[in-house]
Structure formats: C-alpha cells, structure tokens
Design a protein around this motif. Structure first.
Motif, PDB file in Angstrom:
ATOM      1  N   LEU A 184     -15.220   1.059  11.861  1.00  0.00           N
ATOM      2  CA  LEU A 184     -16.272   1.417  10.902  1.00  0.00           C
ATOM      3  C   LEU A 184     -16.713   0.212  10.077  1.00  0.00           C
ATOM      4  O   LEU A 184     -17.882   0.084   9.739  1.00  0.00           O
ATOM      5  CB  LEU A 184     -15.794   2.535   9.968  1.00  0.00           C
ATOM      6  N   HIS A 185     -15.768  -0.660   9.762  1.00  0.00           N
ATOM      7  CA  HIS A 185     -16.104  -1.858   9.000  1.00  0.00           C
ATOM      8  C   HIS A 185     -17.135  -2.697   9.746  1.00  0.00           C
ATOM      9  O   HIS A 185     -18.066  -3.228   9.151  1.00  0.00           O
ATOM     10  CB  HIS A 185     -14.843  -2.678   8.731  1.00  0.00           C
ATOM     11  N   GLY A 186     -16.974  -2.774  11.061  1.00  0.00           N
ATOM     12  CA  GLY A 186     -17.936  -3.523  11.871  1.00  0.00           C
ATOM     13  C   GLY A 186     -19.316  -2.895  11.877  1.00  0.00           C
ATOM     14  O   GLY A 186     -20.322  -3.591  11.997  1.00  0.00           O
ATOM     15  N   ILE A 187     -19.382  -1.575  11.706  1.00  0.00           N
ATOM     16  CA  ILE A 187     -20.665  -0.864  11.728  1.00  0.00           C
ATOM     17  C   ILE A 187     -21.284  -0.759  10.337  1.00  0.00           C
ATOM     18  O   ILE A 187     -22.464  -1.031  10.143  1.00  0.00           O
ATOM     19  CB  ILE A 187     -20.477   0.557  12.310  1.00  0.00           C
ATOM     20  N   LEU A 188     -20.451  -0.372   9.343  1.00  0.00           N
ATOM     21  CA  LEU A 188     -20.966  -0.070   8.004  1.00  0.00           C
ATOM     22  C   LEU A 188     -20.790  -1.195   6.994  1.00  0.00           C
ATOM     23  O   LEU A 188     -21.425  -1.183   5.946  1.00  0.00           O
ATOM     24  CB  LEU A 188     -20.271   1.186   7.453  1.00  0.00           C
ATOM     25  N   GLY A 189     -19.891  -2.133   7.276  1.00  0.00           N
ATOM     26  CA  GLY A 189     -19.605  -3.176   6.296  1.00  0.00           C
ATOM     27  C   GLY A 189     -18.636  -2.646   5.262  1.00  0.00           C
ATOM     28  O   GLY A 189     -17.903  -1.701   5.507  1.00  0.00           O
ATOM     29  N   GLY A 190     -18.610  -3.229   4.092  1.00  0.00           N
ATOM     30  CA  GLY A 190     -17.726  -2.783   3.018  1.00  0.00           C
ATOM     31  C   GLY A 190     -16.457  -3.599   2.954  1.00  0.00           C
ATOM     32  O   GLY A 190     -16.359  -4.696   3.511  1.00  0.00           O
ATOM     33  N   VAL A 191     -15.466  -3.064   2.267  1.00  0.00           N
ATOM     34  CA  VAL A 191     -14.202  -3.743   2.023  1.00  0.00           C
ATOM     35  C   VAL A 191     -13.080  -2.912   2.635  1.00  0.00           C
ATOM     36  O   VAL A 191     -13.032  -1.705   2.441  1.00  0.00           O
ATOM     37  CB  VAL A 191     -13.948  -3.883   0.499  1.00  0.00           C
ATOM     38  N   THR A 192     -12.179  -3.561   3.362  1.00  0.00           N
ATOM     39  CA  THR A 192     -11.018  -2.847   3.898  1.00  0.00           C
ATOM     40  C   THR A 192      -9.812  -3.148   3.045  1.00  0.00           C
ATOM     41  O   THR A 192      -9.645  -4.249   2.536  1.00  0.00           O
ATOM     42  CB  THR A 192     -10.693  -3.278   5.345  1.00  0.00           C
ATOM     43  N   GLU A 193      -8.972  -2.141   2.878  1.00  0.00           N
ATOM     44  CA  GLU A 193      -7.708  -2.356   2.188  1.00  0.00           C
ATOM     45  C   GLU A 193      -6.688  -1.404   2.771  1.00  0.00           C
ATOM     46  O   GLU A 193      -7.029  -0.387   3.366  1.00  0.00           O
ATOM     47  CB  GLU A 193      -7.830  -2.159   0.678  1.00  0.00           C
ATOM     48  N   SER A 194      -5.433  -1.764   2.617  1.00  0.00           N
ATOM     49  CA  SER A 194      -4.337  -0.946   3.121  1.00  0.00           C
ATOM     50  C   SER A 194      -3.324  -0.806   2.000  1.00  0.00           C
ATOM     51  O   SER A 194      -3.123  -1.729   1.217  1.00  0.00           O
ATOM     52  CB  SER A 194      -3.698  -1.624   4.333  1.00  0.00           C
ATOM     53  N   SER A 195      -2.712   0.352   1.915  1.00  0.00           N
ATOM     54  CA  SER A 195      -1.703   0.548   0.879  1.00  0.00           C
ATOM     55  C   SER A 195      -0.386   0.952   1.527  1.00  0.00           C
ATOM     56  O   SER A 195      -0.335   1.333   2.688  1.00  0.00           O
ATOM     57  CB  SER A 195      -2.166   1.610  -0.116  1.00  0.00           C
ATOM     58  N   TYR A 196       0.667   0.856   0.762  1.00  0.00           N
ATOM     59  CA  TYR A 196       2.004   1.165   1.237  1.00  0.00           C
ATOM     60  C   TYR A 196       2.609   2.209   0.319  1.00  0.00           C
ATOM     61  O   TYR A 196       2.213   2.341  -0.830  1.00  0.00           O
ATOM     62  CB  TYR A 196       2.875  -0.090   1.247  1.00  0.00           C
ATOM     63  N   TYR A 197       3.579   2.926   0.820  1.00  0.00           N
ATOM     64  CA  TYR A 197       4.253   3.895  -0.022  1.00  0.00           C
ATOM     65  C   TYR A 197       5.757   3.746   0.145  1.00  0.00           C
ATOM     66  O   TYR A 197       6.240   3.145   1.086  1.00  0.00           O
ATOM     67  CB  TYR A 197       3.797   5.317   0.306  1.00  0.00           C
ATOM     68  N   MET A 198       6.494   4.311  -0.807  1.00  0.00           N
ATOM     69  CA  MET A 198       7.936   4.207  -0.782  1.00  0.00           C
ATOM     70  C   MET A 198       8.518   5.551  -0.368  1.00  0.00           C
ATOM     71  O   MET A 198       8.060   6.595  -0.825  1.00  0.00           O
ATOM     72  CB  MET A 198       8.453   3.821  -2.162  1.00  0.00           C
ATOM     73  N   GLU A 199       9.522   5.514   0.468  1.00  0.00           N
ATOM     74  CA  GLU A 199      10.188   6.714   0.921  1.00  0.00           C
ATOM     75  C   GLU A 199      11.599   6.702   0.346  1.00  0.00           C
ATOM     76  O   GLU A 199      12.266   5.668   0.359  1.00  0.00           O
ATOM     77  CB  GLU A 199      10.238   6.693   2.445  1.00  0.00           C
ATOM     78  N   TYR A 200      12.036   7.822  -0.162  1.00  0.00           N
ATOM     79  CA  TYR A 200      13.361   7.932  -0.761  1.00  0.00           C
ATOM     80  C   TYR A 200      14.305   8.558   0.256  1.00  0.00           C
ATOM     81  O   TYR A 200      14.081   9.674   0.720  1.00  0.00           O
ATOM     82  CB  TYR A 200      13.272   8.795  -2.022  1.00  0.00           C
ATOM     83  N   ASN A 201      15.357   7.836   0.641  1.00  0.00           N
ATOM     84  CA  ASN A 201      16.306   8.320   1.643  1.00  0.00           C
ATOM     85  C   ASN A 201      17.723   8.277   1.084  1.00  0.00           C
ATOM     86  O   ASN A 201      18.179   7.247   0.608  1.00  0.00           O
ATOM     87  CB  ASN A 201      16.266   7.433   2.898  1.00  0.00           C
ATOM     88  N   LEU A 202      18.419   9.387   1.171  1.00  0.00           N
ATOM     89  CA  LEU A 202      19.836   9.450   0.808  1.00  0.00           C
ATOM     90  C   LEU A 202      20.598  10.040   1.974  1.00  0.00           C
ATOM     91  O   LEU A 202      20.093  10.912   2.680  1.00  0.00           O
ATOM     92  CB  LEU A 202      20.044  10.334  -0.425  1.00  0.00           C
ATOM     93  N   GLU A 203      21.839   9.591   2.140  1.00  0.00           N
ATOM     94  CA  GLU A 203      22.629  10.091   3.256  1.00  0.00           C
ATOM     95  C   GLU A 203      23.049  11.542   3.050  1.00  0.00           C
ATOM     96  O   GLU A 203      23.045  12.335   3.966  1.00  0.00           O
ATOM     97  CB  GLU A 203      23.848   9.204   3.460  1.00  0.00           C
TER      98      GLU A 203
END
Length: 145
Positions: A97-116
């Motif tokens: 879509l960026h190639g077609i529409l232009g604009g700004v791309t961004e990516s985000s990350y999230y944290m996962e909570y893991n306990l045994e």
C-alpha cells in the motif's frame, strides 16, 4: 468482491479475523461491541477463491485482516469512499500500500508476560522476572493521505 458484514455473514467475518490475532481481535471486539449497523464502526468482508479479507473502519482508521495475496482493489475502494488517515495491517500489505498510496510506515512491538506456573507469580513480580520482551511485530502502517 467487497460486501458489507450483516448478521448472515458474521461467521465468515469471524473466520477471516481469526487469521491475524492482533488486528483480528481488534475487529472482532469492535463488531461485538457495536454491531453491524453503527455510524462510526463499519465492517466488510471479501471472499474470492482462497483469498479472504476482513475490513474494519473506525472513523478514519482502517484495519485490514487478510489471508494470502489479497486483492488491493478492495482496500483502494474503501480508501476512495472514506477519509482514511491510517491503515493497520500486516507488514506485507502495508509495504504494498505504501508503494501505491504513499505515506509513512511504522511498526510497533508489544510485550508478552510469561510465567512458568501460578505459584511463581509472587516471586517473579517481586524480582521483576517473568517478562519476555518479544520482537514480535504488531505491524502497523500509518498512511497520511
């Protein structure tokens, strides 16, 4: 072909949303909360051969959940009909879509909570352990159109 989500095709929409857990969950939560006839939240489904896509529009934010190589025409049709300022989807679609529409791309990350196990919860919380920062992308693309 793009069709509006109605009570008769909600199950197809749910199946399409199950393909992507972050954006799919967001779209399903909105559908459950607002229903198919809301003024701000709008929902569409596209099924062609083995290509399935679900779309959720929340004001000016479009969420796209797709399987395989989905057809760009459906996304572009929605962007022409509505004033879209952000498109949230997987990274491959965002790049395309960026190639077609232009604009700004961004990516985000999230944290996962893991306990045994539950009995380690107090100790883990006290020592700040048990958190696993995953570089699992909750990929997002911002479009300023």
């Amino acid at each position: 072909m793009l069709v509006k989500v109605t009570p008769s095709n909600i199950n197809e929409f749910k199946t399409a949303c199950s393909q992507e857990h972050v954006f799919g969950s967001r779209a399903l939560t909105a559908l459950n909360a607002y229903g198919t006839e809301h003024d701000v939240h709008k929902f569409w489904l596209s099924v062609e051969d083995e290509k399935v896509a679900a779309f959720h529009l929340n004001g000016s934010i479009l969420t796209v959940i797709k399987s395989g190589e989905s057809d760009m025409e459906d996304v572009l049709e929605i962007t022409k009909q509505f004033e879209i300022h952000e498109i949230d989807s997987d990274w491959d679609l965002c790049e395309e879509l960026h190639g077609i529409l232009g604009g700004v791309t961004e990516s985000s990350y999230y944290m996962e909570y893991n306990l045994e196990s539950p009995d380690k919860r107090t100790k883990a919380a006290a020592f700040g352990c048990g958190f696993c920062l995953r570089r699992k992308k909750r990929e997002k693309k911002k479009m300023d159109i």
